[in-house]
Design a protein around this motif. Structure first.
Motif, PDB file in Angstrom:
ATOM      1  N   VAL A 114     -14.869  -5.655   4.886  1.00 20.50           N
ATOM      2  CA  VAL A 114     -14.428  -6.135   3.581  1.00 20.50           C
ATOM      3  C   VAL A 114     -15.425  -5.731   2.497  1.00 20.50           C
ATOM      4  O   VAL A 114     -15.050  -5.334   1.392  1.00 20.50           O
ATOM      5  N   GLN A 115     -16.705  -5.766   2.839  1.00 22.42           N
ATOM      6  CA  GLN A 115     -17.742  -5.442   1.857  1.00 22.42           C
ATOM      7  C   GLN A 115     -17.762  -3.966   1.489  1.00 22.42           C
ATOM      8  O   GLN A 115     -18.424  -3.586   0.495  1.00 22.42           O
ATOM      9  N   THR A 169      -6.687 -13.975   4.088  1.00 23.69           N
ATOM     10  CA  THR A 169      -7.395 -15.258   4.098  1.00 23.69           C
ATOM     11  C   THR A 169      -6.644 -16.318   4.898  1.00 23.69           C
ATOM     12  O   THR A 169      -7.221 -17.342   5.272  1.00 23.69           O
ATOM     13  N   ASP A 170      -5.360 -16.094   5.172  1.00 19.47           N
ATOM     14  CA  ASP A 170      -4.578 -17.031   5.986  1.00 19.47           C
ATOM     15  C   ASP A 170      -4.763 -16.780   7.472  1.00 19.47           C
ATOM     16  O   ASP A 170      -4.301 -17.571   8.300  1.00 19.47           O
ATOM     17  N   HIS A 171      -5.389 -15.647   7.823  1.00 24.91           N
ATOM     18  CA  HIS A 171      -5.645 -15.314   9.220  1.00 24.91           C
ATOM     19  C   HIS A 171      -6.872 -16.097   9.690  1.00 24.91           C
ATOM     20  O   HIS A 171      -7.820 -16.301   8.938  1.00 24.91           O
ATOM     21  N   VAL A 172      -6.867 -16.535  10.934  1.00 28.16           N
ATOM     22  CA  VAL A 172      -7.967 -17.342  11.445  1.00 28.16           C
ATOM     23  C   VAL A 172      -9.300 -16.614  11.341  1.00 28.16           C
ATOM     24  O   VAL A 172     -10.350 -17.222  11.094  1.00 28.16           O
ATOM     25  N   GLY A 194      -9.889 -14.278   9.084  1.00 26.04           N
ATOM     26  CA  GLY A 194     -10.095 -13.864   7.707  1.00 26.04           C
ATOM     27  C   GLY A 194     -10.394 -15.028   6.783  1.00 26.04           C
ATOM     28  O   GLY A 194     -10.671 -14.828   5.596  1.00 26.04           O
ATOM     29  N   ASN A 195     -10.333 -16.228   7.324  1.00 24.98           N
ATOM     30  CA  ASN A 195     -10.606 -17.424   6.537  1.00 24.98           C
ATOM     31  C   ASN A 195     -12.099 -17.512   6.240  1.00 24.98           C
ATOM     32  O   ASN A 195     -12.922 -17.626   7.151  1.00 24.98           O
ATOM     33  N   PRO A 196     -12.494 -17.453   4.963  1.00 28.35           N
ATOM     34  CA  PRO A 196     -13.929 -17.460   4.631  1.00 28.35           C
ATOM     35  C   PRO A 196     -14.642 -18.734   5.051  1.00 28.35           C
ATOM     36  O   PRO A 196     -15.874 -18.752   5.156  1.00 28.35           O
TER      37      PRO A 196
END
Length: 320
Positions: free
Chosen positions: A168-169, A213-216, A218-220
């Motif tokens: 992501v970065q 972000t809804d993926h387990v 991918g959730n920050p």
């Protein structure tokens, strides 16, 4: 263990994929020796025995790939010879074993001549993008949004390994770029290649980050969240190559095309043709792609080279 504690010719650690290839070549030689009744260690391998092994490999395993998309050969004897060289270099160093590769009677097999890589048509790419929602903000399904973004990124010329290792970065969406972390000879460098992105690719990645972000993973707020950009669905793990490979085949079939005619690597050749057709200089294409040799530019641009030449001459109009 030896390969894990040494460096390659560039003075850098061997990649795990390279180590596995060398180990598998050694296992294949050991299995053949057992089958041939040679119940002795590798020190029994002289040039005559190795020549027999490589002849056997050539006659039984050196067959063209059917659905790879990269040209090449499955189990190519040239590749096997290169992979086994490390074993005999090690034996010469550690056991004073005479290296059969240095014997003038050693039979070397040339690399197969690769045909022209196929370039995907504009219609094919557009149809695959359409079948994955065409970037519509109304599409919120994780897999569809992800696949659309992945196809968009494939059109930017990334290799499969480069795409799958994106973090992501590594994205700079405000700057319409991403950074590819070096994977091969320069992988220990602090600098990666900067890849310019099309505006629609930026939009597709922005939408994917939103549903991610809804993926387990991918959730920050998840302490075990993955830094890797692409996440799987069933396994709930970061995406692997076979998932990318199957995705491209699946979307091609859904768009009405023969899936055997496409692979993730096909997009690399198409990217090169797109840029060369648009008049981007070969020097700039090489810089974005990270090529150090113009031979790669010629190979990747080979499929449509004649058509580009015809179009270039036609664009001049009447010369007299």
């Amino acid at each position: 263990m030896h390969l894990e504690t040494t460096t390659n010719k560039h003075g850098r650690p061997f990649q795990r994929k390279t180590i596995n290839a060398y180990v598998n070549a050694g296992k294949a030689l050991s299995a053949w020796m057992t089958q041939a009744g040679v119940e002795r260690p590798f020190t029994a391998c002289d040039v005559q025995l190795l020549n027999r092994f490589f002849r056997w490999w050539y006659e039984t395993k050196d067959v063209p790939k059917s659905q790879d998309g990269n040209g090449g050969y499955t189990g190519g004897v040239n590749t096997t010879q290169r992979n086994l060289r490390a074993l005999f270099l090690y034996m010469a160093e550690e056991y004073d074993h005479l290296n059969p590769y240095l014997d003038p009677k050693f039979h070397r097999y040339a690399a197969p001549q690769l045909g022209k890589p196929k370039t995907l048509s504009e219609e094919f790419v557009n149809d695959c993008l359409e079948i994955t929602g065409n970037g519509s903000p109304k599409v919120r399904d994780f897999q569809t949004v992800r696949d659309h973004a992945m196809i968009r990124v494939l059109t930017e010329g990334l290799r499969s390994d480069e795409l799958l290792n994106l973090r992501v970065q590594d994205l700079d969406l405000p700057g319409h770029t991403l950074v590819v972390v070096p994977l091969k000879g320069d992988r220990n460098s602090t600098d990666g290649r900067v890849i310019p992105l099309q505006p629609k690719t930026v939009k597709a990645l922005t939408r994917y980050l939103r549903v991610r972000t809804d993926h387990v993973l991918g959730n920050p707020e998840n302490p075990n969240a993955s830094p890797l950009l692409w996440l799987g669905t069933r396994s709930r793990r970061p995406l692997r190559y076979m998932a990318l490979y199957r995705m491209v085949k699946k979307r091609a079939a859904e768009a009405g095309y023969d899936p055997t005619e496409v692979s993730p690597h096909s997009f690399c050749h198409t990217w090169a043709d797109d840029l060369l057709t648009a008049g981007i200089s070969g020097e700039n294409v090489m810089a974005v792609r990270g090529w150090k040799s113009p031979a790669m530019l010629r190979r990747y641009g080979a499929d449509m080279a004649s058509q580009r030449a015809v179009n270039a001459v036609h664009s001049l109009g009447d010369r007299y």
